[in-house]
Design a protein around this motif. Sequence first.
Motif, short mmCIF file in Angstrom:
data_model
loop_
_atom_site.label_atom_id
_atom_site.label_comp_id
_atom_site.label_asym_id
_atom_site.label_seq_id
_atom_site.Cartn_x
_atom_site.Cartn_y
_atom_site.Cartn_z
N ARG A 49 0.80 -1.21 0.00
CA ARG A 49 0.00 0.00 0.00
C ARG A 49 0.83 1.27 0.00
O ARG A 49 1.92 1.30 0.58
CB ARG A 49 -0.89 0.00 1.24
N GLU A 61 -4.77 5.32 -0.34
CA GLU A 61 -5.75 4.37 -0.84
C GLU A 61 -5.91 3.26 0.18
O GLU A 61 -4.92 2.61 0.54
CB GLU A 61 -5.28 3.77 -2.17
N ASP A 63 -7.18 0.55 -0.44
CA ASP A 63 -6.93 -0.67 -1.21
C ASP A 63 -7.66 -1.87 -0.61
O ASP A 63 -7.07 -2.93 -0.38
CB ASP A 63 -5.43 -0.97 -1.28
N ILE A 85 -10.89 -3.64 -6.50
CA ILE A 85 -10.46 -2.59 -5.56
C ILE A 85 -10.94 -1.27 -6.14
O ILE A 85 -10.47 -0.85 -7.21
CB ILE A 85 -8.92 -2.57 -5.43
N ARG A 129 -0.03 1.58 -9.88
CA ARG A 129 -1.26 1.17 -9.18
C ARG A 129 -1.80 -0.15 -9.73
O ARG A 129 -2.42 -0.93 -9.02
CB ARG A 129 -2.31 2.27 -9.32
N ALA A 132 -1.36 -3.45 -7.83
CA ALA A 132 -2.18 -3.89 -6.69
C ALA A 132 -3.03 -5.08 -7.11
O ALA A 132 -3.22 -6.03 -6.34
CB ALA A 132 -3.07 -2.74 -6.21
#
Lengths: 359, 359, 359, 359
Positions: A49, A61, A63, A85, A129, A132
């Motif tokens: 994160r 975030e 997340d 997400i 990103r 993730a």
Amino acid sequence: MAGNTFGQVFRVTTWGESHGTAIGATIDGCPAGIPITAEDIQVDLDRRRPGKGGATSPRKEPDKVEILSGIFNDFTTGTPITLVIYNKDAHSKSYTDLENIFRPGHGDFSYFCKYGIRDHRGGGRASARETAARVAAGAVARKFLQFSGIKVFAYTLALGNIMAEQFSMEALDENRLCCPDNKAAEKMEKLIKEVRKEGDTLGGIVEIMATGCPAGLGEPVFNKLDADLAGALISIGAVKGVEIGSGFAAATARGSENNDSLTPDGFASNNAGGILAGISNGDPIVARVAVKPIPSINKPQQTVNMDNEITEIRIGGRHDIAAIPRINPVCEAMVCLTLADHLMRQQAEELFQDDGFED
Amino acid sequence: MAGNTFGQVFRVTTWGESHGTAIGATIDGCPAGIPITAEDIQVDLDRRRPGKGGATSPRKEPDKVEILSGIFNDFTTGTPITLVIYNKDAHSKSYTDLENIFRPGHGDFSYFCKYGIRDHRGGGRASARETAARVAAGAVARKFLQFSGIKVFAYTLALGNIMAEQFSMEALDENRLCCPDNKAAEKMEKLIKEVRKEGDTLGGIVEIMATGCPAGLGEPVFNKLDADLAGALISIGAVKGVEIGSGFAAATARGSENNDSLTPDGFASNNAGGILAGISNGDPIVARVAVKPIPSINKPQQTVNMDNEITEIRIGGRHDIAAIPRINPVCEAMVCLTLADHLMRQQAEELFQDDGFED
Amino acid sequence: MAGNTFGQVFRVTTWGESHGTAIGATIDGCPAGIPITAEDIQVDLDRRRPGKGGATSPRKEPDKVEILSGIFNDFTTGTPITLVIYNKDAHSKSYTDLENIFRPGHGDFSYFCKYGIRDHRGGGRASARETAARVAAGAVARKFLQFSGIKVFAYTLALGNIMAEQFSMEALDENRLCCPDNKAAEKMEKLIKEVRKEGDTLGGIVEIMATGCPAGLGEPVFNKLDADLAGALISIGAVKGVEIGSGFAAATARGSENNDSLTPDGFASNNAGGILAGISNGDPIVARVAVKPIPSINKPQQTVNMDNEITEIRIGGRHDIAAIPRINPVCEAMVCLTLADHLMRQQAEELFQDDGFED
Amino acid sequence: MAGNTFGQVFRVTTWGESHGTAIGATIDGCPAGIPITAEDIQVDLDRRRPGKGGATSPRKEPDKVEILSGIFNDFTTGTPITLVIYNKDAHSKSYTDLENIFRPGHGDFSYFCKYGIRDHRGGGRASARETAARVAAGAVARKFLQFSGIKVFAYTLALGNIMAEQFSMEALDENRLCCPDNKAAEKMEKLIKEVRKEGDTLGGIVEIMATGCPAGLGEPVFNKLDADLAGALISIGAVKGVEIGSGFAAATARGSENNDSLTPDGFASNNAGGILAGISNGDPIVARVAVKPIPSINKPQQTVNMDNEITEIRIGGRHDIAAIPRINPVCEAMVCLTLADHLMRQQAEELFQDDGFED
């Protein structure tokens, strides 16, 4: 033919833009019967994160992963698993002044060449990103690998020019940089502070190890285990090089030095990094990746705009100083996905003779 | 799920064992209308042949390619192209004393773990001989790339600890080691002689460059051009590391150093190696691979036999001192195959608007 | 993206033109350890050979298969298996008068539209000769299926308007048409003679059955077993329709009639054709295909040449009256390949829990 | 190896269970630059919705599609498109009494055999609800096909034993059954009422036509256009048979009847259904599918429970009398997806000669 799917049997498709509605992953091919909850996945996501580690951006975030399909009563069902997400803290506006400018070191220019479209909102799919979603999918793969006793972990071998000089498993949890050498970690923290002041950024080296991997995984001749691992790892945005086992050091070694002797108790050394002729040999699998410095620097840079006119850019926004250590769980995820895929591939090929066989 | 096929759209399957009847390649997906003859393919095969270069084995294979399908009147027809090279000089007998022994650094052990079968005849599919099929297929890809003005070439950057220190295109043809620095090449030849005497072997570094490649090739996020190139190159047996552009040097550079500035005339530098965010940016594509020393050494080595008993081995047979420079055209072939595939993939995605479009 | 490869895990690529040097098949993904010889493969090839059956052409191809790779000491090794059949009796010259004419019912026109090239030599890849390669590959799949006790066989249900009215396994070997009803077979032979005299050709219906198939094969939702079987069977040139179980009869049945009741001893009926929701249910798998009449007729037909001018054509050459019964082993081959692939796919997904599992 | 992905270049993965959180589709490979909004997709979804047509269930799902990625400012961006439909009206409870019973004609038994898990909630992935995701993805493919002037539509040719006897395009919008013959549609409505009273269900035949399709689509020899269409259509749960062009009628025709003559103005007939040797020939593509009666009948049926004991079942719940006409847009979707994929595949193979080519 687009390339957002990874794996042949354990297959993951990631989707979603950095500043769109959501990012996610759809896994097709995960066996039925694996116990897993959203919390299991969250553990890995939390390690990646924003805000984690000393070198990271202040984008906040949560997340939080949600499971949309494929898991029923906390077990996989054999049907596709979709993890989502939602993006919460996406400040697209802070990117509007970049709308017409190609940022050096970023994918802006090449994406525009490819798609003919400029999605300037934080890099779209080229943003870190996206990883993730890889981590979320990798967490599912990790649970599957546990059935075979396989463990995967990554650690920081170098940040800039500071190298870890000793290896302590405990250290990995004791310092924020996930470095196996606490003293080196201290120096790295110091370096980060200096470099942040300069408005500059740092690269480094991450090593990934997989233990408990049975011999026999890997598919000659093009999907050798090392080939697939290398492809998997370099597909992470910031990675510009990868080596297996002795890697580039093998280039200057003699054959007599680089060969690993076999003994009745296993290999006497592990220059092969656990992979011989593209097939796992039962030793720990060892790979290293070169991570380039984050291209978003807080210094003026020369570049061009979409009219090909010279302009200067100084990137604000909320950016990390180094991809390390947030990239470490991403490396783990890619290795988990690769091994899960190869475990299933190998299993497909085994010949179970039926009792009633007659020829 | 086996892995003898490379590529998604321009797809090659190689087949055949080092000491079997024949080796070959089947290409499915080559466009119709490309002019090509067996002679065109032979040119590349001859560059990879045993006996070529100063560091090579005396096995005498003419490596004469025959076309079994897919080419009619010297043009591709769009149907699968099968190329075959019959094995002529296969001395299986010289391997019978290896039947029960696992050679260090070779795939014997891991192949046995995987398939439960011991094909001791010279390494079977794990033999470097398999790469002749890659070169043959790569020659077809090369012809296809010429339509887009793309050229691919590889050269020896280092042999053991001797590095090329200057770059001359002419030199590539002037010395047997395909090194861009004739002086370095001389030292390399000397080194080979010494190492041969010692019964040992050498590794090195090969650099591959592709020029004329249009911007826009590569498929985020898992089939980035660098990811696919890395996987392609590491799938070559002796390769243990790969880097793109600045590669491992990026790990110690600052962002301000590693970013390539854009100017109205293109990029000011090429640390990216022609690939940004996994997509070609129009600059020359540059990759380097670490080649490990040949594992067959003419020195006694400790190992075990199939009963897991300690034994000693000294490998006779007809082996090279270094995979370089015979591996260079193999590296070129893998890059040609990767680029041909991505050229077609990109073409599939382009949107040609029909005049009669109405919504 | 070309389509000469069949299957996902047990994968076959066929190659070669009807009047080129050779035709063949390359199998990637066959497990190691299956006993097989060239003779095993030849058995199936001989059943498909020109001259076999009462409705066939006098082209005399011995169709002798050679094994180029992947089989060592009469066992598969897990590496790609290449099978080659050299073309011996290819009279390309008899086709030169067709060089500029599009034959009705043939692929001449559509191939030209696709590839922009006219390979008039007997249909190239569109020739039924390509199916010999399928049969060769199918014979390998058949050996693999025997390990699981699966048997696949096809028989002639109808030729023209003559239907088999009873089913006798013995009859399949007693008449040349591979019809389970000897009386119907007699009528069929008679019909063939009449139609041959007229210079015309015949279609018919072939039924394929697979017994011993375990429940659980088939991959929802797009690779359902019936979907993959249907695609496999329609990929045979002359097939224009396929049905599973009750097939088109289901369209006029009520739900209460078409549902198969479950009893403690299995299903009470088999309208499902052994496949429920795309997954095998343990009952025999039953499919039927509609085979169109051979398009090469010995009668004058209107057509156009490559300048789009009206012309007349009367096809000489050596052609069959009906694709049946030579197509029957081809249907078997496609079903064998499909089942082999799904058997391996299913095996890949099974979850074998490791003793040492801990969470 | 699971099978929830359709297509090679234009690829769709559907995911989600009938009574889970959501269902959806992820498209990877849609070109950038296609204008599309959620409303465009909703149009097709509304045609498939429960409550549409005279033969349908009263389950009330708004089936509102949301776009999570891949579309920016109402244009596709070339990145993966994820579409989600949250389940709102899922009455899982009404299924709890089925928890231990295998419903005849349903996938309960075969799914359990395959996955070893019983997800009794309304059929999970085997539910017709999954097809909503296909329709959503198909709507994107449809927009893409419009660029090439291709139109796809399906209509009801038969319901039970009532056949359409004339063809009127207007009629398709005038009756609820999407039948091209209003009079036949009236009879069908009447039949539905009768059958509903009996607690029984109906099957039928749907014909699908694609106009404007260029010649040259389809990939010999295994991904022939008809093979891929057949596989695509039979992958729809209720479909048990498929025919292309003259289909099963070809089995009883002579070659002289079934061949389509070529004239300077095109083919004189279309028995081929627009596909010759697996490649489109420029004529309308015509396919027909046999739809089995809905297995959920409101009558007592014999079956077994999970302990293999005889039991009786009478299915309540909210079920359709016939899959027709809600299945019609699903058939269209599968044809749209198949054609979009082949359009891109063909485009990948075209050879654009570079001006600067030199050999």
